[in-house]
Structures are given as structure tokens and as C-alpha cells.
Design a protein around this motif. Structure first.
Motif, PDB file in Angstrom:
ATOM      1  N   TYR A   1       0.829  -1.210   0.000  1.00 15.24           N
ATOM      2  CA  TYR A   1       0.000   0.000   0.000  1.00 15.24           C
ATOM      3  C   TYR A   1       0.860   1.255   0.000  1.00 15.24           C
ATOM      4  N   PRO A   2       0.596   2.207  -0.923  1.00 11.92           N
ATOM      5  CA  PRO A   2       1.229   3.512  -0.834  1.00 11.92           C
ATOM      6  C   PRO A   2       0.469   4.368   0.180  1.00 11.92           C
ATOM      7  N   PRO A   3       1.022   5.451   0.657  1.00 10.23           N
ATOM      8  CA  PRO A   3       2.338   6.023   0.352  1.00 10.23           C
ATOM      9  C   PRO A   3       3.527   5.239   0.934  1.00 10.23           C
TER      10      PRO A   3
ATOM     11  N   PRO B   1      -0.988  11.856  -1.716  1.00 13.34           N
ATOM     12  CA  PRO B   1      -1.728  13.118  -1.634  1.00 13.34           C
ATOM     13  C   PRO B   1      -0.790  14.305  -1.423  1.00 13.34           C
TER      14      PRO B   1
ATOM     15  N   PRO C   1      -4.217   7.278  -2.174  1.00 18.60           N
ATOM     16  CA  PRO C   1      -3.783   5.899  -1.901  1.00 18.60           C
ATOM     17  C   PRO C   1      -4.875   4.894  -2.236  1.00 18.60           C
ATOM     18  N   LEU C   2      -6.143   5.324  -2.151  1.00 16.29           N
ATOM     19  CA  LEU C   2      -7.239   4.389  -2.416  1.00 16.29           C
ATOM     20  C   LEU C   2      -7.236   3.894  -3.858  1.00 16.29           C
TER      21      LEU C   2
ATOM     22  N   LEU D   1      -5.385   0.808  -3.932  1.00 15.42           N
ATOM     23  CA  LEU D   1      -6.131  -0.308  -3.348  1.00 15.42           C
ATOM     24  C   LEU D   1      -7.129  -0.876  -4.356  1.00 15.42           C
TER      25      LEU D   1
ATOM     26  N   ALA E   1     -11.211   0.643   4.595  1.00 17.60           N
ATOM     27  CA  ALA E   1     -10.077   1.366   4.005  1.00 17.60           C
ATOM     28  C   ALA E   1     -10.436   2.784   3.607  1.00 17.60           C
ATOM     29  N   GLY E   2     -11.681   3.190   3.831  1.00 14.59           N
ATOM     30  CA  GLY E   2     -12.088   4.512   3.408  1.00 14.59           C
ATOM     31  C   GLY E   2     -13.033   4.453   2.216  1.00 14.59           C
TER      32      GLY E   2
END
Ligand SMILES: [Cu+2]
Ligand SMILES: [Cu+2]
Lengths: 587, 252
Positions: free
Chosen positions: A146-148, A242, A262-263, A266, A328-329
Motif C-alpha cells: 500500500y502507498p504512500p 496526496p 492511496p485508495l 487499493l 479502508a475509506g
């Protein structure tokens, strides 16, 4: 493979076996690569388990395991097992070895591309393994990267050059996987022999077919995502980072017009990642159907339904990636939608289990080792699969997400069931590869120790997960605050899990011993030793059949797994025979 | 030495709840009931399937089944069962997530960074001050980068433990300074990732006073395993006293 002996010695066989374009040689090459990978991956998991419960253990030639070492172990273990074992062995290994024969073809559609695909896979593995030795070590952001965290080199040791190598490795693997998948698809579509209609194709081939379809879709999206991440790392873009992201005291993407999310990663990653788990398991599901039927002397129950559910699982498999993102948002309404599509897949999966249960119901099967591992597959598929619907409910996933409950779930359904499929395949097709049987006595011992070890290792993980133990924790001992108390409560169970894992890994020595012993000393196998009905056992395709003379026409007359039981005598009806042949018991 | 009967009692209790930790929130018991229902159902189904498998293997050989009832009837039953569980779960999820917190809820910001959680209360003006990443300086006592040019920030309270009153709804706004973290409070049955660039709201009501663990559940770096904090739930009057003391300290 019975090649004609050619003079010229070592160099010729070097060319022939190392850079071969023969699908069987390439299949064996993939299997050897997977065997090396699974050995490394298992050793890494043992180091993790040992470190979790005995954190003071000093690894020989290395020293104590630091938190970043632990995360590197997790990352490389996951990456290696998922890509280089669970994808490579069933799809590329047994796919190459068996698939052409099962549809009556003598080769894959693109032999050169096939060899290129293997060498790319080997290169990818080499890149991944050598990332251990670069400054900072291997990547530590898990197989999901996963980023960042994965986008910024200063986010952790291993996120610099190690992460670049991880990206390179997976990108090369994705290219190889796509080439291999296209090869598989074209082979199945174009090279089927006369009479091999779509409803006569063995379910194993349907497994490979569906997995290949998924591979083409999933790996291309993964490749795009990897490229975007690479650009974020090195080309000043911010797809996933971001504006104003502050990592390790440095602001990234400051004054950047683009505000990355970042999403997005995902979504892209899990669009690949969920189909990936079906790529790993579908060939095993197909093989299980075939072996249960063959050793029970039964038709596969509801054959057309099994073809349909295989395709349906593949189709639904690309619609439910969001179940990895409930907390995860993701928009909560989207979570509801993904919950429904995920629950829906329980129906075709249940249909598969029902077919397996009905196929063996009151059949008094022959308990060969291959059959035992197929039954083990069914057991693990049920046990590991049933926790899927639990995790598919967002409100429950909110509690269970990223706990060991999830680790238990996917290790049972994907890793253990997947491995059981591979063991069944090995015991079953070994005579085809070597002309010899594997030892059944060692095999049975291997099966029982492995299934006991698998359950002892992964069932208790459900409980530590329910207790709240999160994944990716380098230490359970010496953590401050109330969290330390919570984690310490899982230690007794975790010690048990570690001992079980050591037992499970040790039991695999039986497999290696059997493999090596049987290769040289195994009982000589007659043609079609399991009285099977599928084409790979066609006499003209037998390894002892001379290669050059085996170009007799192959015609298929019926569906696989057809048997006739008349009074006192059994008749097997192989796909290639217009008439039946009596079932000659080998013993 | 704890008496054996008590040990046995707690063991039996932990079996009955499958090892779930204490439940200290108001929405938790309903979630637990649904989770336990799920677990008992899948345990039952797993046992049933294995029983059918074993009986089928042991029983005498018989002609193969051809009736489609054995496929479609159980499949229909399973479909109904899974639909029932889905609907029940979706209702709980909707109650927890579809709508925001009540306007009277206590506002707290949760910020994750490698490897700590920070909590910010808006202070007497009920408004969070502006933050800027370039102003972040934990050493100088400004771990969130509150902008001194913005008056709203002057009374903001920043803590490293989350202190909440019992029986009052809380509106958490969760974000992260650097990488994705996972804000997780097992004893409150709460989990939500903290994503940089996003502010995500979750709301809940803590019920039982006590000290609970806040974990990080999304791998975020070498300190991931020790990125935690305490949640202290206080009776309303004690919380009011705690908040007043903190406000005084900020204003001074
Ligand atoms: Cu998934
Ligand atoms: Cu974290």
C-alpha cells in the motif's frame, strides 16, 4: 520424456532441457522453480513463527530478527508463496505438463513464448530473492504494497532499492503470467483434438481456462498499477500520494498540482488481488473433481453445472475486490454492494462442495494418496471457505479485518487447499512424468501428518484473531500500554501454533524423501495406472511411448469419468475409446 | 492462586464468546451477537459437511446419485441462509456507517503517524484550528502542525491518549500525516483505516469506563507493532474535570 539419444552429450541435453520449448520440460522447470520457492517461503514463515513467540532467538549467520527483518520476512513470504508457488505450480507447472495432453494436443500453441514466459518467471524470482542483499534489504510493505508506504523510499528500510526490486520482480512476473495465460487460452481454444467438444473438456482444463482468463484481465491491471507506482517513486508523479504528505520529516508532492489518492492503488491492486486467489485455487478445484470421480468410479455429479460454476466463480471473482476495502475509506454504500457480490460467490462455491460430496457419497473409493489429498482438499475448502461469508459482512469485517482470523481464512482456503491440490497432482501424475509410482506408504503418512499439521496450525489462528491479534506484528511481547496486555493474552495459543507449524513443515520432509526415492526406486507404473479416463493417460502419450511414433490420431468419444458396473466386473470408458475396456486391477 | 472452579468458569466463558475481548461500546453487543451467530452457524455447517463426507466414505457402495434434488435443495437452503445473514449484517452496517454522528456528539480528531496516534479536541470554541504539514514539529510540542496564525487552533488540545466520557456519542475524524494506518479499538468493535489525504468519520458511544487498547492494524513500517495508545473511558463528571484541566493548561 523419452527423447531419442543424441550424440554430442552435455551441451545438447543442456540446450534441450534448459532452453527447451517442449511443454513437458517447461512444466517440470516451473515445478522445480515452485519447489525451490515453497521451500524458501516455508523457511521464512518458520522464522516468523519462531520470532513471534521466542523474540530473543538469534538466527544463525544473521543475528536477532529486527522489526524491519520481520516485515521483510512477511513480505517475501507472501509474495513468493502467492506468485511463485500458488500461481506458478498449478497454472504454469501442471498446466504445461498436463493441459495439452488432456485436450489431445501434442504441444502448447506458442512453444517459444512458453519458454520465454518461464525464463521471465525465473528472472522475476531471482530479482525478488536478491533484493535481500541490497542496502536496506527487501521491501517491508507486505505483498499488497500500500502507498504512500510503498511510494516513498524514506518510509522505511527496504522501501528504497528493495521496493524497486519488488516492483521489478512483480512486473516481470505479470508479463510472464500474461504471456502464459494467452498461451493457455489459445491452446485450449485452437488445439483440442477431434471430438473434444466444450462439454467433454475435463474440469481441470476448465480450471486452467478460467484461471487464464482471469490472469489476462488481472495481470494487465496489476502491471498498470505497478507502472503508476514506479512513476510516483521516480518520475515525480503523484497518482497515489496526496499533496502535503509528510513522511519522515519530508513533505512529498508539495506544490504538486495533482492530489493523488492511496485508495486508487487499493482499487487497482485488489482488482488484481482477488482474482489472483481464484487463479491459485481454480485448477485445484478442477483436479479435485476429476480425482474424486476417478477413484470413486463415478461420474462427476452435475458435470455441466460444474463447468458453469467454474466460469461463474471466475466472473464473480472480478466483481468483488472491494471486500478488501470495507474499512479502508470506501464509501459505506459501496461496501454494502461488495458485500452482496461477495456473498453471492458462496452459492457456486457451495454447489462445488455439494457435487464433491455427492460424487463420493457411498462410493467406497480407492484410497490412493492422490485421493486422500483430494479429500483433504475438500475438507480444507469447506473449513477455510466457510469463514469467507463471515468476512464478507462489512460489520463483522470491521472487527476481523487484518486480524489473524483473516490469516487463518486465506491460509486454509488458498494456501493449504492449494497445496493439497498440488500434492494430489504430484502423487497422481508422477507415473506420467517418471514412469514410476510414488511410494503409497510414505504418501499416506505424509497426508495424515500434513492434514493434522495444517489444522493444528491454522485453526487456532481464528481464535487469536478473535482475541484481537493483528497481522504484521513483529512482536507480541514487550509492547507498551493496554495493547501489550491484549497481545500477551494470545501467547499460549501462539506458542501452540508455532509448534504446529514446525511439525507441519517437518512433515514435508516425507514428501521430499518420497519424491527422491521414487524417482530412482519407485515401483514401475503400467500405462494408465489409475485406470483413468482422461487423455493424458492415452497410450500414445505415455512417457515410455516413443516420441516420434506417437502421432497416431487421437479422437474423443465421450465425457471424462464414465464407468460401467456390470455384475462383478467394472468397465472403464476412457475418453479415447469408442468401446469400453475392462478395469484391470493393478494389484 | 486462583481457585480452579473460577479458572474453569472463565475458560468456559471465553469458549462461549470464542475468545472475544470485553465489549465496552453500546453498538458492540449487537455486533457480537451477529458474529457469534455466524460462528456457530459455520461451525455447524463445517461439522455437517464433514459428517456427510465421512458417512459417505464409510457406508456401503451404492449406485451413483442422479437426482437433482440433492444439489438444488441444499443449495436453495444455503442461499436463503446466506441472504438472511447478509440482510442482518447490512442493517447493522447501515446503523453504524450510513449516517453521521448526532450534532451533539463529542468531536475528536484522530491522527496517525509513524508510529504514534495523536488525538485533538477542538477546545472551548468547538472549532479545530487549521493545520499545515510544514509546521509539524513534535519536538517543539506541535506534532500535528497547528497553525498559530489561525485563532481557532489556540485552544485545541492535543493528547497521546484518547480520553472519552462514558455514554456520550463520539464523532471521530480520522486521518494520517504520512502513510496508511489502521485505527482499531478491539474492545469497542471499531476499526477504520487512517488514510493520508482523506478525513474519515466514524461514530460510536463508549459505555463502560475503563482503559482499552488502541492498535494500528495496517502495516505502516518497522514500528507498526508498537504503534498504539490507550483509550480511557471516564464517567461523565470525571471527563469534564479532565477536559477543564487540559483547557486550563492550553490557555496558560
Ligand atoms: Cu478477495
Ligand atoms: Cu501505523
Amino acid at each position: 520424456m523419452a527423447h531419442r539419444k543424441t550424440k554430442g552429450g552435455a551441451t545438447v541435453s543442456f540446450r534441450r532441457y534448459l532452453f527447451s520449448t517442449n511443454h513437458r520440460v517447461i512444466g517440470v522447470q516451473y515445478l522445480v522453480l515452485a519447489l525451490v520457492s515453497v521451500t524458501i517461503g516455508t523457511l521464512l514463515s518458520l522464522l516468523m513463527r519462531i520470532h513471534l513467540v521466542w523474540p530473543d532467538y538469534i538466527v544463525p549467520f544473521h543475528g536477532p530478527i529486527l522489526p524491519e527483518d520481520y516485515l521483510a520476512l512477511v513480505t517475501i513470504h507472501g509474495t513468493i508463496m502467492l506468485f511463485f508457488v500458488l500461481t506458478t505450480a498449478p497454472q504454469s507447472g501442471f498446466g504445461n505438463l498436463i493441459l495439452p495432453s488432456q485436450i489431445g494436443a501434442r504441444r502448447m500453441a506458442f512453444p517459444v513464448a512458453n519458454a520465454i514466459s518461464f525464463w521471465l518467471t525465473a528472472t522475476a524470482l531471482l530479482i525478488l530473492l536478491s533484493s535481500t542483499f541490497v542496502p536496506g534489504g527487501s521491501a517491508i510493505s507486505g505483498w499488497t504494497a500500500y502507498p504512500p508506504f510503498s511510494a516513498i523510499a524514506s518510509a522505511g528500510p527496504g522501501q528504497g532499492f528493495g521496493m524497486d526490486m519488488w516492483l521489478a520482480s512483480i512486473a516481470v512476473f505479470a508479463i510472464a503470467g500474461t504471456i502464459g495465460a494467452i498461451n493457455t487460452l489459445v491452446t485450449i481454444i485452437k488445439l483440442r483434438c477431434e471430438g473434444m467438444t466444450w462439454d467433454r473438456i475435463p474440469l481441470t482444463v476448465w480450471g486452467w481456462f478460467t484461471a487464464a482468463l482471469l490472469s489476462v484481465i488481472a495481470f494487465s491491471v496489476l502491471l498498470a498499477a505497478l507502472l503508476l507506482l514506479f512513476c510516483d517513486r521516480h518520475a515525480g508523479t503523484s497518482f497515489f500520494v496526496p499533496t502535503g504528505d509528510l513522511v519522515n520529516g519530508v513533505i512529498h508532492a508539495a506544490g504538486h498540482p495533482g492530489n493523488g489518492s492511496p485508495l486508487l492503488w487499493l482499487h487497482l491492486f485488489w482488482f488484481f488481488g482477488h482474482p489472483e486467489v481464484y487463479i491459485a485455487i481454480l485448477p485445484g478445484m478442477g483436479l479435485t473433481s476429476m480425482l474424486l470421480a476417478n477413484f470413486s468410479r463415478r461420474r462427476v455429479f452435475a458435470y455441466r453445472m460444474m463447468i458453469f460454476t467454474t466460469l461463474l466463480i471466475g466472473f464473480l471473482g472480478i466483481l468483488l475486490w472491494g471486500h478488501h476495502m470495507f474499512v479502508a475509506g470506501l464509501n459505506p454504500y459501496a461496501a454494502s454492494a461488495f458485500a452482496v457480490s461477495t456473498m453471492a460467490i458462496a452459492i457456486p462455491a457451495s454447489a462445488k462442495v455439494l457435487s464433491w460430496l455427492v460424487t463420493v457419497w457411498r462410493s467406497r473409493p480407492r484410497y490412493t494418496t492422490a485421493m486422500l489429498f483430494s479429500l483433504g482438499f475438500v475438507s480444507l475448502f469447506i473449513t477455510g471457505g466457510l469463514t469467507g461469508p463471515v468476512l464478507a459482512q462489512p460489520i463483522l469485517d470491521e472487527y476481523l479485518h487484518n486480524t489473524f482470523f483473516v490469516v487463518a481464512h486465506f491460509h486454509l482456503i488458498m494456501a493449504m487447499a492449494g497445496i493439497f491440490g498440488l500434492f494430489a497432482a504430484t502423487y497422481y501424475w508422477f507415473p506420467l512424468m517418471s514412469g514410476r509410482f510414488m511410494s503409497e506408504r510414505l504418501g499416506r503418512l505424509h497426508f495424515w501428518t500434513t492434514i493434522v499439521g495444517a489444522y493444528a496450525t491454522f485453526l487456532p489462528m481464528h481464535l487469536t484473531g478473535l482475541m484481537g491479534e493483528p497481522r504484521h506484528y513483529a512482536q507480541l511481547i514487550g509492547v507498551p500500554n493496554a495493547a501489550g496486555h491484549l497481545l500477551a493474552g494470545t501467547l499460549p495459543l501462539n506458542r501452540f501454533i508455532t509448534w504446529s507449524a514446525i511439525f507441519l513443515a517437518t512433515a514435508q520432509l516425507l514428501f521430499f524423501a518420497n519424491l527422491i526415492h521414487s524417482l530412482y526406486r519407485g515401483k514401475i507404473a503400467p500405462p494408465n495406472p489409475w485406470q483413468a479416463t482422461t487423455l493424458e493417460w492415452h497410450p500414445a502419450l505415455h512417457p515410455n511411448a516413443p516420441f516420434e511414433t506417437s502421432d497416431g490420431r487421437i479422437v474423443v468419444y465421450r465425457q471424462p469419468c464414465e464407468y460401467l458396473a456390470t455384475a462383478g466386473e467394472e468397465l472403464i470408458l476412457p475418453q479415447w475409446r469408442s468401446d469400453g475396456i475392462p478395469n484391470i486391477k493393478p494389484e | 492462586m486462583i481457585p480452579f472452579s473460577i479458572q474453569l468458569g472463565t475458560f468456559a466463558l471465553s469458549l462461549a464468546t470464542w475468545g472475544l475481548p470485553f465489549d465496552a461500546s453500546t453498538h458492540g453487543p449487537a455486533v457480537d451477537r451477529h458474529l457469534l451467530l455466524n460462528l456457530w452457524i459455520i461451525l455447524g455447517l463445517a461439522a455437517l459437511a464433514h459428517l456427510i463426507l465421512l458417512v459417505g466414505l464409510i457406508a456401503r457402495r451404492r449406485a451413483e446419485a442422479t437426482s437433482w434434488h440433492v444439489e438444488y435443495l441444499p443449495l436453495a437452503a444455503l442461499a436463503i441462509l446466506f441472504a438472511f445473514l447478509t440482510i442482518r449484517a447490512e442493517r447493522l452496517w447501515a446503523a453504524a456507517r450510513y449516517t453521521g454522528a448526532d450534532l451533539s456528539a463529542l468531536q475528536v480528531q484522530v491522527v496517525g503517524e509513524q508510529f504514534a496516534w495523536y488525538f485533538r479536541y477542538p477546545g472551548t470554541d468547538y472549532t479545530f484550528g487549521v493545520t499545515k504539514p510544514q509546521l509539524v514539529d513534535a519536538g517543539a510540542g506541535n506534532p500535528l502542525g497547528i497553525d498559530p496564525a489561525d485563532n481557532h487552533g489556540a485552544d485545541d488540545i492535543v493528547t497521546s491518549e484518547l480520553v472519552l466520557p462514558a455514554n456520550r456519542e463520539v464523532d471521530l475524524r480520522i486521518n494520517s500525516l504520512d502513510v496508511i494506518h489502521g485505527f482499531s479499538v478491539p474492545e469497542m468493535r471499531l476499526k477504520q483505516n487512517a488514510v493520508p489525504g482523506m478525513t474519515i468519520h466514524i461514530h460510536f458511544t463508549p459505555k463502560v469506563p475503563g482503559t482499552y487498547a488502541i492498535l494500528c492494524t495496517q502495516v505502516c513500517g518497522m514500528g507498526h507493532y508498537r504503534m498504539n495508545a490507550n483509550l480511557r473511558v471516564l464517567p461523565a463528571e470525571k471527563f469534564a474535570a479532565w477536559l477543564t484541566a487540559k483547557q486550563k493548561a492550553v490557555q496558560r
